[in-house]
Design a protein around this motif. Structure first.
Motif, PDB file in Angstrom:
ATOM      1  N   ARG A 182       0.561  -0.525  -0.129  1.00  0.00           N
ATOM      2  CA  ARG A 182      -0.316  -0.437   0.035  1.00  0.00           C
ATOM      3  C   ARG A 182       0.713   0.980  -0.181  1.00  0.00           C
ATOM      4  O   ARG A 182       1.281   1.347   0.977  1.00  0.00           O
ATOM      5  N   LEU A 183       0.892   1.620  -0.786  1.00  0.00           N
ATOM      6  CA  LEU A 183       1.288   3.035  -0.895  1.00  0.00           C
ATOM      7  C   LEU A 183       0.939   4.002  -0.808  1.00  0.00           C
ATOM      8  O   LEU A 183      -0.461   4.374  -1.389  1.00  0.00           O
ATOM      9  N   ILE A 184       0.684   5.741   0.173  1.00  0.00           N
ATOM     10  CA  ILE A 184       0.568   6.573   0.414  1.00  0.00           C
ATOM     11  C   ILE A 184       0.308   7.801  -0.716  1.00  0.00           C
ATOM     12  O   ILE A 184       2.378   7.616  -0.221  1.00  0.00           O
ATOM     13  N   LYS A 185      -0.052   8.506  -2.008  1.00  0.00           N
ATOM     14  CA  LYS A 185       0.908   9.270  -2.727  1.00  0.00           C
ATOM     15  C   LYS A 185       0.721  10.716  -2.392  1.00  0.00           C
ATOM     16  O   LYS A 185      -0.052  11.003  -2.702  1.00  0.00           O
ATOM     17  N   LEU A 186       1.855  11.231  -2.718  1.00  0.00           N
ATOM     18  CA  LEU A 186       1.083  13.151  -2.422  1.00  0.00           C
ATOM     19  C   LEU A 186       1.610  13.361  -3.773  1.00  0.00           C
ATOM     20  O   LEU A 186       2.636  14.183  -3.673  1.00  0.00           O
ATOM     21  N   ARG A 187       0.882  14.208  -4.457  1.00  0.00           N
ATOM     22  CA  ARG A 187       1.516  14.983  -5.402  1.00  0.00           C
ATOM     23  C   ARG A 187       2.238  16.214  -5.430  1.00  0.00           C
ATOM     24  O   ARG A 187       0.722  16.929  -4.849  1.00  0.00           O
ATOM     25  N   LEU A 188       2.781  16.596  -6.028  1.00  0.00           N
ATOM     26  CA  LEU A 188       3.243  18.000  -5.247  1.00  0.00           C
ATOM     27  C   LEU A 188       2.738  19.127  -6.758  1.00  0.00           C
ATOM     28  O   LEU A 188       2.908  18.942  -8.267  1.00  0.00           O
ATOM     29  N   GLU A 189       3.045  20.068  -6.534  1.00  0.00           N
ATOM     30  CA  GLU A 189       2.394  21.342  -6.952  1.00  0.00           C
ATOM     31  C   GLU A 189       3.282  22.158  -7.873  1.00  0.00           C
ATOM     32  O   GLU A 189       4.349  22.579  -7.694  1.00  0.00           O
ATOM     33  N   GLY A 190       2.444  23.322  -8.263  1.00  0.00           N
ATOM     34  CA  GLY A 190       3.357  23.778  -9.444  1.00  0.00           C
ATOM     35  C   GLY A 190       4.183  23.174  -9.898  1.00  0.00           C
ATOM     36  O   GLY A 190       4.435  22.466 -10.610  1.00  0.00           O
ATOM     37  N   LYS A 191       5.583  23.794 -10.666  1.00  0.00           N
ATOM     38  CA  LYS A 191       6.466  23.798 -11.040  1.00  0.00           C
ATOM     39  C   LYS A 191       6.864  21.685 -11.039  1.00  0.00           C
ATOM     40  O   LYS A 191       6.846  21.344 -12.081  1.00  0.00           O
ATOM     41  N   GLN A 192       6.711  21.427  -9.718  1.00  0.00           N
ATOM     42  CA  GLN A 192       6.842  20.263  -9.508  1.00  0.00           C
ATOM     43  C   GLN A 192       6.267  19.534  -9.687  1.00  0.00           C
ATOM     44  O   GLN A 192       5.916  17.774  -8.934  1.00  0.00           O
ATOM     45  N   ALA A 193       5.170  19.714 -10.517  1.00  0.00           N
ATOM     46  CA  ALA A 193       3.742  18.788 -10.346  1.00  0.00           C
ATOM     47  C   ALA A 193       3.984  17.390 -11.221  1.00  0.00           C
ATOM     48  O   ALA A 193       2.876  16.524 -10.658  1.00  0.00           O
ATOM     49  N   LYS A 194       4.741  17.400 -11.650  1.00  0.00           N
ATOM     50  CA  LYS A 194       4.707  15.707 -12.625  1.00  0.00           C
ATOM     51  C   LYS A 194       5.696  15.053 -11.266  1.00  0.00           C
ATOM     52  O   LYS A 194       5.558  13.352 -11.435  1.00  0.00           O
ATOM     53  N   HIS A 195       5.907  15.162  -9.944  1.00  0.00           N
ATOM     54  CA  HIS A 195       6.961  14.301  -9.007  1.00  0.00           C
ATOM     55  C   HIS A 195       6.065  14.759  -8.414  1.00  0.00           C
ATOM     56  O   HIS A 195       4.859  15.221  -7.921  1.00  0.00           O
ATOM     57  N   ARG A 196       5.730  12.760  -7.430  1.00  0.00           N
ATOM     58  CA  ARG A 196       5.393  12.127  -6.073  1.00  0.00           C
ATOM     59  C   ARG A 196       5.882  11.815  -5.038  1.00  0.00           C
ATOM     60  O   ARG A 196       6.980  11.313  -5.753  1.00  0.00           O
ATOM     61  N   LEU A 197       5.356  12.258  -3.871  1.00  0.00           N
ATOM     62  CA  LEU A 197       6.628  11.691  -2.646  1.00  0.00           C
ATOM     63  C   LEU A 197       5.600  10.602  -2.770  1.00  0.00           C
ATOM     64  O   LEU A 197       4.520  10.117  -2.335  1.00  0.00           O
ATOM     65  N   LEU A 198       6.347   9.169  -2.182  1.00  0.00           N
ATOM     66  CA  LEU A 198       6.008   8.473  -1.483  1.00  0.00           C
ATOM     67  C   LEU A 198       5.880   8.434  -0.356  1.00  0.00           C
ATOM     68  O   LEU A 198       6.686   8.577  -0.211  1.00  0.00           O
ATOM     69  N   ILE A 199       4.376   7.392  -0.108  1.00  0.00           N
ATOM     70  CA  ILE A 199       4.964   7.144   1.092  1.00  0.00           C
ATOM     71  C   ILE A 199       4.616   5.528   1.666  1.00  0.00           C
ATOM     72  O   ILE A 199       3.459   5.221   1.370  1.00  0.00           O
TER      73      ILE A 199
END
Length: 492
Positions: A182-199
């Motif tokens: 199970r992965l909980i993902k945070l979508r970054l906004e702005g210029k880094q919106a294409k990247h995700r931080l995975l927890i």
């Protein structure tokens, strides 16, 4: 602003779906679960700020203490539910700051937060157990659906000022199962919106609570909104205390720093910079507004002010009577102090978010209850005007079992809490249900709505009940010389 809350598996809240306006009163008998609704709101506020275990331990159980997180789960006999789930629809602030003081601006202000938790035994915390996050989501609610979702009566100008934003991000926090993990993902906004931080699986706290930078401004401001959901428990001992010059200048939830808060509002009256008032006149204007409010509760009020003791460096709240006698806060009644605190809150634009109050009529003379109810409604945002410094985004929810309160509440602001017997998986149990009155805005909801029959209100409309076990008692209500004063009596 919390506009809708769905809860299941938390205490006796099972399949609960409640919609809120700017002001809501929940009425019901003792023990039905009114306070459990407040506990669910407080729990959601706590998980936005603390680790899961700390959040769970901050919520009381039925004995007003919590030593085992298991006690938060719905129970039938000796068996507990495996999971509890929450779904909160909310309007968040459009702007704010992160923990480092950086400015943050939400891409959209209408959101839905979902959280599902499961109980897990923990060898390290054997006496407590632990909580596992099964699902965490934060998704946008399209602006085109705002009018359909916000069912309470309001003006379009208010909605447009409160619900705004754009963007194509469907979800800011999401949960996925990838290769059985199970992965909980945070979508970054702005210029880094294409990247995700995975927890990874089973974090010790929600991902929402870890949003501390402006890189995820919408998540951060959702966190700020939930942190502002608080239970106001005004303690007379705290309200009576003077404040040092260096004390915080925001009223605490127990009523601490009342003097410092009022002093700050008077000294930094926002009208001073926008009108032709002098500094002293602007300061006096604030004290006069509070005094006028208090005079609605107590006739013997000339003015309210703050005594500044330079020698001891203390600020003391003073109420002066019509005869010129000055009464410090320590000499005022409990009800007067609570009313004063609410009057100050109503004036303070820095006080935002959701305020929950239990039985606000306590300590108030029955004839003055309409005044305190009007004050509470004035604290909440006025949905007929746009959000601004004079009309902040504030919300008030109270609960009561008092007929004197229920009879004074606007009919579309009233929810009736009652126990209903339910059968699930072959087991019979009672759960709390929240119903509205006929022909009020909550009936517009497309889902099943619990409409309370008018007969359920008889206990509130006709609160006097004869005690047949004491036939010889002589009550005030039985006096012949008072019968003509009682509404509905044969001699009226």
């Amino acid at each position: 602003m919390l506009t809708r809350l769905k809860v299941s598996g938390f205490k006796n809240l099972v399949d609960v779906d409640v919609r809120f306006g700017s002001f809501t009163c929940v009425a019901g008998a003792n023990g039905v679960g009114k306070s459990n609704l407040f506990d669910a709101i407080r729990f959601l506020s706590a998980i936005a700020d603390r680790p899961l275990i700390d959040a769970a331990l901050s919520v009381r159980d039925e004995k007003s203490r919590t030593t085992d997180v298991r006690s938060l789960f719905h129970r039938v006999g000796d068996e507990y539910a495996n999971e509890m789930s929450f779904e909160a629809e909310m309007i968040i602030p459009a702007e704010g700051v992160d923990d480092l003081g950086q400015q943050a601006k939400a891409s959209i202000t209408f959101l839905r937060y979902c959280l599902t938790l499961a109980y897990r035994e923990d060898d390290k915390l054997r006496s407590l157990g632990s909580l596992e996050i099964i699902k965490e989501e934060l998704v946008r609610i399209n602006l085109s659906y705002a009018k359909a979702n916000l069912l309470f009566n309001h003006e379009p100008i208010w909605r447009k000022s409160a619900v705004k934003g754009s963007g194509r991000v469907p979800s800011f926090i999401s949960t996925e199962i990838i290769e059985k993990e199970r992965l909980i993902k945070l979508r970054l906004e702005g210029k880094q919106a294409k990247h995700r931080l995975l927890i990874s699986v089973n974090p010790s706290r929600t991902l929402l609570s870890m949003a501390n930078t402006a890189e995820s401004p919408t998540v951060l401001l959702a966190k700020r909104e939930m942190q502002s959901w608080r239970l106001l428990q005004l303690e007379p001992s705290a309200l009576r205390q003077p404040d040092e010059f260096t004390s915080p200048t925001k009223l605490a939830m127990d009523g601490s720093h009342l003097a410092a808060t009022l002093y700050r509002l008077a000294r930094f009256n926002t009208n001073y910079s926008t009108t032709e008032l002098t500094e002293d006149e602007a300061e006096e204007q604030v004290y006069s507004q509070v005094a006028n409010r208090l005079a609605q509760l107590i006739n013997d009020v000339r003015k309210v002010g703050i005594d500044r003791d330079e020698k001891r460096q203390l600020l003391t709240l003073i109420v002066t009577g019509r005869d010129g006698t000055a009464h410090p806060a320590r000499a005022l009644s409990d009800g007067t102090l609570r009313f004063l605190a609410l009057a100050v809150l109503a004036l303070d634009p820095e006080t935002q978010g959701l305020l929950c109050l239990e039985e606000p009529e306590n300590g108030i003379h029955p004839a003055r209850i309409p005044k305190i109810l009007q004050l509470l409604q004035d604290i909440a945002t006025d949905v007929n005007y746009p959000i601004n410094i004079d009309n902040p985004l504030r919300q008030v929810i109270i609960n009561t079992h008092s007929p004197a309160v229920v009879m004074q509440i606007p009919d579309d602001s009233l929810l009736i809490a009652e126990l209903k017997e339910t059968v699930s998986s072959g087991k019979r149990f009672k759960r709390v249900s929240f119903g509205c009155l006929p022909d009020t805005w909550r009936q517009k909801a497309p889902e099943g709505v619990n409409v309370v029959p008018k007969g359920k209100l008889l206990d509130y409309l006709n609160p006097v009940v004869m005690d047949e076990s004491e036939p010889n008692q002589h009550r005030v209500v039985d006096r012949p010389d008072l019968q003509f004063l009682i509404p509905g009596s044969p001699t009226e």
